[in-house]
Design an enzyme around this catalytic site. Structure first.
Site, PDB file in Angstrom:
ATOM      1  N   HIS A  40      36.675  38.152  18.189  1.00  0.00           N
ATOM      2  CA  HIS A  40      36.393  38.441  19.873  1.00  0.00           C
ATOM      3  C   HIS A  40      37.369  37.336  20.373  1.00  0.00           C
ATOM      4  O   HIS A  40      37.409  36.261  20.273  1.00  0.00           O
ATOM      5  CB  HIS A  40      34.893  37.875  20.367  1.00  0.00           C
ATOM      6  CG  HIS A  40      34.747  37.824  21.888  1.00  0.00           C
ATOM      7  ND1 HIS A  40      34.145  36.833  22.245  1.00  0.00           N
ATOM      8  CD2 HIS A  40      35.277  38.723  22.805  1.00  0.00           C
ATOM      9  CE1 HIS A  40      34.235  37.165  23.384  1.00  0.00           C
ATOM     10  NE2 HIS A  40      34.713  38.304  23.873  1.00  0.00           N
ATOM     11  N   ARG A 139      14.633  24.993  38.049  1.00  0.00           N
ATOM     12  CA  ARG A 139      13.299  24.111  37.727  1.00  0.00           C
ATOM     13  C   ARG A 139      12.220  24.643  38.603  1.00  0.00           C
ATOM     14  O   ARG A 139      12.444  23.940  39.839  1.00  0.00           O
ATOM     15  CB  ARG A 139      13.910  22.712  37.904  1.00  0.00           C
ATOM     16  CG  ARG A 139      12.871  21.608  37.236  1.00  0.00           C
ATOM     17  CD  ARG A 139      11.428  21.976  37.382  1.00  0.00           C
ATOM     18  NE  ARG A 139      10.390  20.879  36.837  1.00  0.00           N
ATOM     19  CZ  ARG A 139       9.326  21.085  36.180  1.00  0.00           C
ATOM     20  NH1 ARG A 139       8.849  22.575  36.338  1.00  0.00           N
ATOM     21  NH2 ARG A 139       8.510  20.342  35.530  1.00  0.00           N
ATOM     22  N   CYS A 186      18.010  17.210  37.187  1.00  0.00           N
ATOM     23  CA  CYS A 186      16.617  17.255  37.201  1.00  0.00           C
ATOM     24  C   CYS A 186      16.421  15.713  36.500  1.00  0.00           C
ATOM     25  O   CYS A 186      17.135  15.486  35.466  1.00  0.00           O
ATOM     26  CB  CYS A 186      15.869  18.098  36.307  1.00  0.00           C
ATOM     27  SG  CYS A 186      14.158  17.922  36.275  1.00  0.00           S
TER      28      CYS A 186
HETATM   29  C1  HEM Z   1      37.775  38.063  26.710  1.00  0.00           C
HETATM   30  C2  HEM Z   1      36.021  42.003  24.239  1.00  0.00           C
HETATM   31  C3  HEM Z   1      31.441  40.224  24.734  1.00  0.00           C
HETATM   32  C4  HEM Z   1      33.280  36.404  26.923  1.00  0.00           C
HETATM   33  C5  HEM Z   1      37.700  39.188  25.915  1.00  0.00           C
HETATM   34  C6  HEM Z   1      38.651  40.357  25.465  1.00  0.00           C
HETATM   35  C7  HEM Z   1      38.382  41.173  24.898  1.00  0.00           C
HETATM   36  C8  HEM Z   1      36.872  41.206  24.741  1.00  0.00           C
HETATM   37  C9  HEM Z   1      39.180  42.387  24.514  1.00  0.00           C
HETATM   38  C10 HEM Z   1      40.169  40.074  25.852  1.00  0.00           C
HETATM   39  C11 HEM Z   1      40.260  40.825  27.267  1.00  0.00           C
HETATM   40  C12 HEM Z   1      41.703  40.307  27.778  1.00  0.00           C
HETATM   41  O1  HEM Z   1      42.273  39.326  27.832  1.00  0.00           O
HETATM   42  O2  HEM Z   1      42.289  41.312  28.399  1.00  0.00           O
HETATM   43  C13 HEM Z   1      34.354  41.722  24.149  1.00  0.00           C
HETATM   44  C14 HEM Z   1      33.511  42.825  23.366  1.00  0.00           C
HETATM   45  C15 HEM Z   1      32.523  42.300  23.637  1.00  0.00           C
HETATM   46  C16 HEM Z   1      32.513  40.981  24.401  1.00  0.00           C
HETATM   47  C17 HEM Z   1      33.894  44.092  23.086  1.00  0.00           C
HETATM   48  C18 HEM Z   1      30.929  42.795  23.177  1.00  0.00           C
HETATM   49  C19 HEM Z   1      31.179  43.576  22.107  1.00  0.00           C
HETATM   50  C20 HEM Z   1      31.476  39.108  25.436  1.00  0.00           C
HETATM   51  C21 HEM Z   1      30.290  38.154  25.792  1.00  0.00           C
HETATM   52  C22 HEM Z   1      30.936  37.220  26.557  1.00  0.00           C
HETATM   53  C23 HEM Z   1      32.264  37.197  26.389  1.00  0.00           C
HETATM   54  C24 HEM Z   1      29.094  38.685  25.727  1.00  0.00           C
HETATM   55  C25 HEM Z   1      30.235  35.970  27.225  1.00  0.00           C
HETATM   56  C26 HEM Z   1      29.027  35.496  27.002  1.00  0.00           C
HETATM   57  C27 HEM Z   1      34.688  36.272  27.143  1.00  0.00           C
HETATM   58  C28 HEM Z   1      35.641  35.527  27.587  1.00  0.00           C
HETATM   59  C29 HEM Z   1      36.828  35.998  27.406  1.00  0.00           C
HETATM   60  C30 HEM Z   1      36.779  37.327  26.800  1.00  0.00           C
HETATM   61  C31 HEM Z   1      35.293  34.249  28.122  1.00  0.00           C
HETATM   62  C32 HEM Z   1      37.984  35.490  27.840  1.00  0.00           C
HETATM   63  C33 HEM Z   1      38.874  34.473  27.051  1.00  0.00           C
HETATM   64  C34 HEM Z   1      40.084  33.919  27.670  1.00  0.00           C
HETATM   65  O3  HEM Z   1      40.508  34.150  28.614  1.00  0.00           O
HETATM   66  O4  HEM Z   1      40.468  32.838  26.919  1.00  0.00           O
HETATM   67  N1  HEM Z   1      36.519  40.009  25.274  1.00  0.00           N
HETATM   68  N2  HEM Z   1      33.966  40.890  24.623  1.00  0.00           N
HETATM   69  N3  HEM Z   1      32.665  38.506  25.891  1.00  0.00           N
HETATM   70  N4  HEM Z   1      35.396  37.414  26.468  1.00  0.00           N
HETATM   71 FE1  HEM Z   1      34.585  39.015  25.722  1.00  0.00          FE
HETATM   72  N1  MTE Z   2      11.333  22.477  45.664  1.00  0.00           N
HETATM   73  C1  MTE Z   2      10.097  23.474  45.421  1.00  0.00           C
HETATM   74  N2  MTE Z   2       9.644  24.050  46.904  1.00  0.00           N
HETATM   75  N3  MTE Z   2       9.285  23.534  44.274  1.00  0.00           N
HETATM   76  C2  MTE Z   2       9.773  23.131  43.214  1.00  0.00           C
HETATM   77  O1  MTE Z   2       9.175  23.432  42.194  1.00  0.00           O
HETATM   78  N4  MTE Z   2      11.443  21.707  41.999  1.00  0.00           N
HETATM   79  C3  MTE Z   2      12.230  20.676  42.301  1.00  0.00           C
HETATM   80  C4  MTE Z   2      13.145  20.875  43.296  1.00  0.00           C
HETATM   81  N5  MTE Z   2      12.698  21.366  44.429  1.00  0.00           N
HETATM   82  C5  MTE Z   2      11.144  22.306  43.124  1.00  0.00           C
HETATM   83  C6  MTE Z   2      11.737  22.187  44.527  1.00  0.00           C
HETATM   84  C7  MTE Z   2      13.012  20.090  40.959  1.00  0.00           C
HETATM   85  S1  MTE Z   2      11.958  19.119  40.076  1.00  0.00           S
HETATM   86  C8  MTE Z   2      14.259  20.416  40.774  1.00  0.00           C
HETATM   87  S2  MTE Z   2      14.968  19.500  39.508  1.00  0.00           S
HETATM   88  C9  MTE Z   2      15.154  21.352  41.690  1.00  0.00           C
HETATM   89  O2  MTE Z   2      14.417  21.495  42.658  1.00  0.00           O
HETATM   90  C10 MTE Z   2      15.707  22.289  40.990  1.00  0.00           C
HETATM   91  O3  MTE Z   2      16.549  22.986  41.608  1.00  0.00           O
HETATM   92  P1  MTE Z   2      17.032  24.229  41.166  1.00  0.00           P
HETATM   93  O4  MTE Z   2      15.886  25.075  40.722  1.00  0.00           O
HETATM   94  O5  MTE Z   2      17.675  25.046  42.389  1.00  0.00           O
HETATM   95  O6  MTE Z   2      18.154  23.995  40.115  1.00  0.00           O
HETATM   96 MO    MO Z   3      13.400  18.242  38.403  1.00  0.00          MO
END
Ligand code: HEM
Ligand code: MTE
Ligand code: MO
Length: 467
Positions: A40, A139, A186
């Site tokens: 990937h 949170r 937090c």
């Molecule tokens: C880049 C395929 C799932 C994150 C790419 C690229 C391909 C690809 C072909 C290159 C695209 C380009 O530059 O034109 C796939 C396929 C997936 C998959 C087939 C599933 C089977 C995921 C998931 C994530 C992810 C689940 C994130 C949680 C990324 C990132 C890049 C990337 C961050 C960019 C890398 C860079 O720009 O250096 N992927 N991907 N991919 N993919 Fe995926």
């Molecule tokens: N405000 C309300 N009304 N209720 C909550 O439970 N959690 C607090 C604060 N403000 C809370 C709240 C705590 S402990 C944290 S760390 C932050 O919200 C978390 O903000 P986030 O969920 O947007 O990251």
């Molecule tokens: Mo918190």
């Protein structure tokens, strides 16, 4: 034409490791991408975040996948479709107070589902200087209230001789709009490391109970001024109440000193936007408090009421929680009135790459992480050690420069270093220094406390190096 093989979501979910094979879904289609994981282009660890579930929430974050060539690659791995009667998780019982909670991003590492507490995984946390809203840590102490923006009113209790305000969203929009980048952390961030040393009571946060957003809203000082408040000599506190409440009707509450609230330089906001969007429900829709440089607990979400009182908020979360104690204090001896409420947080840093226990290639290592200090104190340096703290190298700080004394947002950092030939393992450590030359303690032991808050010990990651 043959009809496609059918799978249940449960079956897909059971294929989420290299051992079982890695399956994912897109729409109703099922794919076995085991072979693709290691090739990937975005890396195996990112792809594995989606293992056993839908791709959509991840591809919504990474728009690079909305291209024909990506879909063609995926199509090669199709093995069937989801059973038509395997609907998305069905609607919960209405008696469940959490039934109305919003739908969350599947990348979040969930600590508790009810109330919802979750953090982004390390490899997504420092991918961007600004944390995307869907993966901003959450949170919640209570169910998420469902607030109607049209009937929403913020009740600002006025001073004697002043006037109380009842502000609609439109009223709030009339105040000058102020926008700032603020990191929220937090008090329990990195609690799990404290637990490893000695048990504590609290959610098992890893290092992701911290995130950064651009917040926009009215300045609290402008709203308080309109209600007729002025800075006074006597001690006073601005108390906030959320619209979330427990079954007894007790709302979440917290307070900050009036001096901070009235100081235009402190930039305390009644925020209605997060990264250019209306606040997401999990983060306080429609209005929350943002107190730059101060512990997350005071950033009250779903803000319903603001009042100025001679004492701190009487809320449980102000008086009986979110306080620090000596390692010698236990649950039998703790006197919550003896310690001040946490406001400004201490200097903090952590490593997000590589991950604990990972095996990395030889030749060179890239270490990445975040650093942030409370009270607007700028990060002046991050030191990284590859040998458990014997020798140190200075990391490169990335992203936006910080303003002195108004450094509300974190610095991301990285270090790229050559590795000696033949080295088998690394004990990577990081520690940051802020503009007051505050430093982090080297271990958890001297700062351990029964609630597991304020952990800012050196962050340590042990990795293996391939020969
Ligand atoms: C880049 C395929 C799932 C994150 C790419 C690229 C391909 C690809 C072909 C290159 C695209 C380009 O530059 O034109 C796939 C396929 C997936 C998959 C087939 C599933 C089977 C995921 C998931 C994530 C992810 C689940 C994130 C949680 C990324 C990132 C890049 C990337 C961050 C960019 C890398 C860079 O720009 O250096 N992927 N991907 N991919 N993919 Fe995926
Ligand atoms: N405000 C309300 N009304 N209720 C909550 O439970 N959690 C607090 C604060 N403000 C809370 C709240 C705590 S402990 C944290 S760390 C932050 O919200 C978390 O903000 P986030 O969920 O947007 O990251
Ligand atoms: Mo918190």
């Amino acid at each position: 034409q043959e009809s496609p093989r059918r799978y249940t979501r449960e079956e897909v979910k059971s294929h989420s490791s290299p051992e079982t094979g890695v399956w994912v879904t897109l729409g109703c289609e099922v794919f076995d991408i085991t072979e693709f994981v290691d090739i990937h282009p975005g890396g195996a660890s990112k792809l594995m975040l989606a293992a056993g579930g839908p791709l959509e929430p991840f591809w919504a974050l990474y728009a690079v996948h909305n291209q024909p060539h990506v879909r063609e690659i995926l199509a090669q791995y199709k093995i069937g479709e989801l059973s038509p009667d395997d609907k998305a998780p069905s609607i919960l019982k209405t008696s469940d107070p959490y039934a109305d909670d919003p739908i969350r991003h599947s990348a979040l590492k969930v600590n508790t589902q009810r109330p919802f507490n979750a953090e982004p995984p390390p490899e997504l946390l420092t991918e961007n200087y600004i944390t995307p809203n869907p993966i901003f840590f959450t949170r919640n102490h209570l169910p998420v209230p469902n607030v109607d923006p049209d009937t929403y009113r913020l009740n600002v209790v006025g001073p004697p001789g002043g006037q109380s305000l009842c502000l609609s969203l439109d009223d709030l929009y009339q105040f000058p709009k102020h926008e700032i980048t603020v990191t929220l952390q937090c008090a329990g961030n990195r609690r799990s490391e404290m637990t490893q040393f000695k048990e504590v009571r609290g959610l098992e946060w890893s290092l992701g109970a911290i995130s950064t957003a651009r917040w926009a809203g009215a300045r609290l000082c402008d709203v308080l001024a309109q209600a007729g408040y002025q800075l006074c000599e006597t001690e006073a506190h601005v108390c906030f109440e959320g619209l979330d409440s427990d079954p007894t009707g007790t709302a979440y509450g917290a307070s900050i000193p009036l001096a901070r609230a009235m100081d235009p330089e402190a930039e305390v906001l009644l925020a209605y936007e997060m990264n250019g969007q209306p606040l997401p429900r999990d983060h306080g829709f429609p209005v929350r408090v943002v107190v730059p440089g101060v512990v997350g607990a005071r950033h009250v979400k779903w803000l319903g009421k603001v009042s100025v009182e001679p004492e701190e908020s009487f809320s449980h979360w102000q008086r009986r929680d979110y306080k620090g104690f000596s390692p010698s204090v236990d649950w039998d001896t703790v006197d919550f009135d003896s310690a001040p409420s946490i406001q400004e947080l201490p200097i903090q840093s952590a490593i997000t790459q590589p991950k604990e226990g990972e095996t990395i290639g030889s030749g060179e290592v890239t270490v990445k992480g975040y650093a942030w200090s409370g009270g607007g104190r700028a990060v002046v340096r991050v030191d990284v050690s590859l040998d458990g703290g014997l020798t140190w190298q200075v990391a490169e700080l990335e992203g936006e420069e910080q303003r002195a004394r108004k450094a509300w947002a974190w610095r991301l950092w990285h270090l790229q270093a050559p590795l000696p030939a033949g080295i088998k393992e690394l004990n990577i450590v990081c520690k940051a220094v802020d503009e007051s030359y505050n430093v982090q303690p080297d271990t958890v032991a001297p700062i351990w406390n029964l609630r597991g808050v304020l952990n800012n010990a050196w962050h340590r990651v042990h990795v293996h190096v391939t020969p």
